[in-house]
Write a protein that holds these residues in place. Sequence first.
Motif, mmCIF file in Angstrom:
data_model
loop_
_atom_site.group_PDB
_atom_site.id
_atom_site.type_symbol
_atom_site.label_atom_id
_atom_site.label_comp_id
_atom_site.label_asym_id
_atom_site.label_seq_id
_atom_site.Cartn_x
_atom_site.Cartn_y
_atom_site.Cartn_z
ATOM 1 N N THR A 162 26.476 -32.152 39.706
ATOM 2 C CA THR A 162 26.152 -33.544 39.993
ATOM 3 C C THR A 162 25.464 -34.152 38.784
ATOM 4 N N LYS A 163 26.001 -35.289 38.329
ATOM 5 C CA LYS A 163 25.472 -35.893 37.112
ATOM 6 C C LYS A 163 25.008 -37.313 37.370
ATOM 7 N N VAL A 164 23.908 -37.675 36.741
ATOM 8 C CA VAL A 164 23.502 -39.063 36.564
ATOM 9 C C VAL A 164 23.428 -39.296 35.064
ATOM 10 N N LEU A 165 24.135 -40.281 34.571
ATOM 11 C CA LEU A 165 24.084 -40.618 33.156
ATOM 12 C C LEU A 165 22.934 -41.585 32.922
ATOM 13 N N ILE A 166 22.078 -41.264 31.954
ATOM 14 C CA ILE A 166 21.020 -42.178 31.551
ATOM 15 C C ILE A 166 21.527 -43.030 30.394
ATOM 16 N N ALA A 209 30.215 -38.981 36.553
ATOM 17 C CA ALA A 209 28.849 -39.128 37.051
ATOM 18 C C ALA A 209 28.840 -39.804 38.410
ATOM 19 N N THR A 269 15.228 -34.379 30.695
ATOM 20 C CA THR A 269 15.642 -34.272 32.096
ATOM 21 C C THR A 269 16.863 -33.381 32.268
ATOM 22 N N ARG A 270 17.549 -33.088 31.164
ATOM 23 C CA ARG A 270 18.808 -32.340 31.141
ATOM 24 C C ARG A 270 19.986 -33.158 31.663
ATOM 25 N N ALA A 271 19.775 -34.441 31.883
ATOM 26 C CA ALA A 271 20.890 -35.333 32.222
ATOM 27 C C ALA A 271 21.601 -35.750 30.939
ATOM 28 N N ILE A 291 15.934 -39.836 39.335
ATOM 29 C CA ILE A 291 17.199 -39.129 39.551
ATOM 30 C C ILE A 291 17.165 -38.386 40.884
ATOM 31 N N SER A 292 16.078 -37.677 41.146
ATOM 32 C CA SER A 292 15.969 -36.925 42.399
ATOM 33 C C SER A 292 16.046 -37.854 43.605
ATOM 34 N N SER A 309 13.030 -38.173 35.872
ATOM 35 C CA SER A 309 13.393 -37.101 36.798
ATOM 36 C C SER A 309 13.150 -37.499 38.247
#
Length: 199
Positions: free
Chosen positions: A2-6, A94, A43-45, A116-117, A113
Amino acid sequence: MTKVLILIAAAGASTRMRGSDKLLEEIEGEPLLTRTARHAVATRAPVLATIPEGNERRHGALAGTGVEVQEIDASEGMAASLRAGATEARRIGAVGLMVHLADMPEIGTGDFSSLISAFLEDPDKILRATAASGKPGHPVLFPARLFPELARLSGDRGARAILAREQQIRNLALPGTRALTDLDTPEDWAAWRQRRETS
């Protein structure tokens, strides 16, 4: 995964800084843009930064941070960054796009973070950061269902029309006023630094 792009929207012209670049102002020895990129990457995103075409100094500030950089025609305004972000978010599959304005120095890794959560708890709705008072601010996370519309935006109004239309925007309060603090002028920077020194 699961990805969220920043998306770090860093293509503004800093016209109110009277010759200097607000995104290259230093905080604790590093440019704001470098600091922002570092916090986002932590965040590793996946992270995309949009900068004006040919802006070597902003390119240099992002070098080695792990951020993907895309040069855009910044004369159009915010929509060009949003189109780039939505297009990249769709490309990588994403589920969300976090839009972060690069001139907000108080947003850090923990804020990214947390947003995103919270977004992933209900990834079909927009999630917007607010001040502790509840006043809406940034960043804003958009669900994948809105990527096609974001990819068609034009002009400098950004996504205001989308935000005005959506009926179920969720909010997440960040501490203090960090979701509202942006620094556009030399006076803004001087006042902010003074507050940091005295706090």
